[in-house]
Design an enzyme around this catalytic site. Structure first.
Site, PDB file in Angstrom:
ATOM      1  N   ASN A   1     -62.381  58.859  -9.251  1.00 53.48           N
ATOM      2  CA  ASN A   1     -61.439  58.294  -8.292  1.00 53.48           C
ATOM      3  C   ASN A   1     -60.659  57.147  -8.911  1.00 53.48           C
ATOM      4  OD1 ASN A   1     -59.957  58.269  -5.976  1.00 53.48           O
ATOM      5  ND2 ASN A   1     -61.438  57.150  -4.757  1.00 53.48           N
TER       6      ASN A   1
ATOM      7  N   THR B   1     -58.336  59.640 -12.471  1.00 56.97           N
ATOM      8  CA  THR B   1     -58.480  61.032 -12.746  1.00 56.97           C
ATOM      9  C   THR B   1     -57.924  61.349 -14.144  1.00 56.97           C
ATOM     10  OG1 THR B   1     -58.086  61.268 -10.407  1.00 56.97           O
ATOM     11  CG2 THR B   1     -57.800  63.251 -11.733  1.00 56.97           C
TER      12      THR B   1
ATOM     13  N   ASP C   1     -62.125  59.143  -0.487  1.00 54.79           N
ATOM     14  CA  ASP C   1     -61.216  60.266  -0.227  1.00 54.79           C
ATOM     15  C   ASP C   1     -61.512  60.955   1.107  1.00 54.79           C
ATOM     16  OD1 ASP C   1     -59.610  59.948  -2.400  1.00 54.79           O
ATOM     17  OD2 ASP C   1     -60.500  61.530  -3.606  1.00 54.79           O
TER      18      ASP C   1
ATOM     19  N   GLY D   1     -53.475  61.025 -10.760  1.00 52.22           N
ATOM     20  CA  GLY D   1     -52.445  60.298 -10.014  1.00 52.22           C
ATOM     21  C   GLY D   1     -52.674  60.217  -8.519  1.00 52.22           C
TER      22      GLY D   1
HETATM   23  N1  GLY Z   1     -59.747  61.001  -6.082  1.00 51.68           N
HETATM   24  C1  GLY Z   1     -58.463  61.543  -6.039  1.00 51.68           C
HETATM   25  C2  GLY Z   1     -58.424  62.960  -5.601  1.00 51.68           C
HETATM   26  O1  GLY Z   1     -59.406  63.669  -5.754  1.00 51.68           O
HETATM   27  O2  GLY Z   1     -57.442  63.398  -5.078  1.00 51.68           O
END
Ligand code: GLY
Length: 588
Positions: free
Chosen positions: A419, A399, A441, A491
């Site tokens: 991601n 991210t 996710d 993160g």
């Molecule tokens: N892919 C990490 C989030 O969206 O939290």
């Protein structure tokens, strides 16, 4: 439903092509900040100094993106123009997380004190997705399927989201916002060390896919080295199609055809209808209050805003300033509050277009008071004793982040992602961009953790067209209806706690924005039952925490938060996160 929401929302776009007219239009429509005077007060006696400027500030994780966005501000564009330009530029200069093959969230808070708005351009599950698609015949989760195959990709939202932001609030035509990115892709850019190291580290995963190898490595398979010029002609052509045809230049036509063919060759699910039907959604941000500051952050399908507000509400009942920054007492209370919030996350959070989420309950002061009463000052509660709570009933109603503030006080906080670093690792052949692996996710099966160790339940099960739960937390803090702090971080599961700590460092501990960003961080997410700490928390503190029953583990750096603080006199302070060597904050 998405389409309806999109259509219901009124257009507030500011028009005007010449910079003079644009400046005039904006200054009439938006509240001007108090006459900016560079203030040194905040810098004196500090170990870390933020960038400071009077007219505009950009903080991103890549200097080249910061530069092109700052140029937009200098030429009379507003914060949304600059943010969208940065978003497309990062898709070129930082392919591990900047993207057009992923999705994200943008928070926009104008300088006139009007209610902030959120644009949700999170990826969606393809129409062919099913609840058990990541399980084998015996119901066991096959982890790699949601991470490193074509089934890992959700329908990308970034192009539609950035275009919608521009259409509603920008002054630049999409073509102009794309121009710097196209140039960077076509002419190339000199790669920094971090770029080269990233490709070396991910080599095994990325070189499984011939199109990824051809796009991101040299012909002999070696990674581009620091100082070498890296060009992306296929990505330049893909971006040019968006510049020429608008959003349709991605979701229909040649690029859509290339995505669908990629899916068909490898058993992926994204269809041309899925692409055509993709719509970003205007959402109302989560709103809370912490010690007199208004906190606006991302609402579902992100869990970020909900749990930042929930944790702050719990902590408001403790004298954090007096207990001190990163003292054992403060970390203890933070960890206990984080545990409770992440337990609730596992039970209640999901896409509100599909499930009811008790948002008001989770973010209410009374629920926080109830949760706070279970926290003991001298003893850690084992995660096994912590269960999701009972918030008030349901109401129907790797991210990257960048922050921008313009001279009219308009603020944009944007987090977007594919991601993992490099997402699924799969490049769309002929189109030159990486696909996300955001489907990981979702909860592949209730109780089975995802790649970040996050547990999810039925609220976050896979359903066709649904958005997967996120932790992304683009956040804007206001004081007396005036934008004060613009922040957010990558993160994974640590996004929420990273963002939380920068807010607390500023509000509770009075740090300037650079010191707040640099300070060592901690993290607890209920399961696993451990406090993760960065380097810089003393051994004495760790010993005190362990004596209360906490397990403490040292983690590598957490997050890469890019923040801007607005001083009372209107001075803009930029704090780029040194945890990413390419981060930069620049103003003018
Ligand atoms: N892919 C990490 C989030 O969206 O939290």
């Amino acid at each position: 439903m998405d389409r309806d929401l999109h259509q219901q929302s009124g257009k507030t776009r500011l028009t005007g092509r010449s910079s003079a007219l644009r400046a005039l239009t904006l200054s009439l429509c938006l509240t001007t900040l108090a006459t900016p005077v560079l203030s040194q007060a905040i810098l004196e006696g500090e170990r870390f100094h933020p960038a400071s400027a009077s007219n505009g500030m950009v903080a991103t994780s890549h200097t080249l993106a910061t530069e092109v966005a700052l140029d937009v501000l200098k030429n009379g564009g507003n914060a949304v123009d600059a943010a969208v330009t940065a978003g497309f530029a990062l898709a070129v200069t930082q392919p591990r997380s900047g993207n057009i093959g992923g999705g994200g969230f943008m928070l926009i808070s104008k300088g006139d004190g009007s209610e902030p708005e959120a644009i949700d351009y999170r990826e969606k599950a393809p129409s062919g997705a099913t609840e058990t698609m990541y399980q084998d015949a015996s119901g066991e989760v096959v982890k790699d399927r949601s991470r490193f195959t074509h089934l890992a990709a959700g329908v990308p939202g970034t192009v539609a989201g950035l275009a919608l932001a521009l259409e509603r609030h920008g002054t630049l035509p999409l073509k102009e916002a794309l121009a710097p990115a196209i140039k960077l892709a076509k002419d190339g850019f000199v790669v920094p060390q971090r770029f080269s190291e990233g490709l070396e580290q991910a080599r095994e995963r990325l070189q499984r896919w011939p199109a990824t190898q051809a796009t991101f490595y040299k012909e002999d398979g070696s990674a581009w080295q620091a100082g070498e010029r890296f060009r992306q002609p296929e990505l330049a052509a893909t971006l040019q199609r968006i510049a020429d045809e608008g959003v349709k230049g991605f979701y229909e036509g040649e690029t859509a055809r290339l995505i669908v063919e990629e899916m068909e060759r490898h058993g992926g699910l994204i269809t041309s209808k899925d692409l055509e039907n993709y719509q970003p959604v205007i959402r109302t941000p989560v709103h809370g209050n912490y010690r007199g500051y208004d906190i606006y952050s991302m609402s579902p399908p992100s869990s970020g805003g909900t749990h930042i507000v929930q944790i702050l509400n719990i902590l408001e009942g403790f004298p954090i300033t007096k207990l001190g920054h990163n003292s054992a007492d403060t970390i203890h209370y933070m960890a206990e509050a984080m545990k409770l919030a992440y337990a609730d996350r596992s039970e209640y959070l999901g896409d509100t277009d599909y499930v009811d989420v008790p948002l008001m309950g989770l973010t209410s002061k009374s629920y926080a008071t109830e949760l706070r009463q279970g926290i003991k000052p001298d003893k850690a509660r084992p995660a096994s004793d912590v269960r999701p709570g009972q918030p008030a009933s349901y109401e129907s109603p790797e991210t990257t982040h960048f922050s921008v503030v313009d001279k009219w006080g308009n603020a944009v906080s944007n987090t977007y992602t594919i991601n993992f670093s490099y997402g699924s690792g799969i490049t769309v052949e002929g189109a030159g961009f990486l696909l996300n692996n955001e489907m990981d996710d979702f909860s592949a099966k209730p109780g089975v953790p995802n790649a970040y160790g996050l547990i999810g339940g039925a609220a976050n099960k896979v359903e066709p067209g649904k958005r997967m739960l996120s932790s992304m937390s683009p956040t804007i803090v206001r004081k007396d209806d005036r934008n004060f702090l613009v922040t957010g971080s990558p993160g994974g599961s640590r996004i929420i706690t990273t963002t939380l700590q920068v807010i607390m460092n500023v509000i509770d501990h009075g740090m300037n924005i650079q010191t707040a960003v640099n300070a060592p961080r901690i993290h607890h997410q209920w399961l696993p039952d451990e406090i993760r700490i960065e380097q810089g928390i003393s051994t004495d503190t760790v010993n005190l925490l362990e004596s209360r029953g906490h397990k403490v583990v040292t983690n590598s750096a957490m997050g890469a938060i890019q923040s801007i603080m607005i001083g009372e006199d209107g001075t803009l302070y930029g704090g780029a996160d040194p945890r990413r060597s390419t981060s930069s904050a620049m103003g003018y």
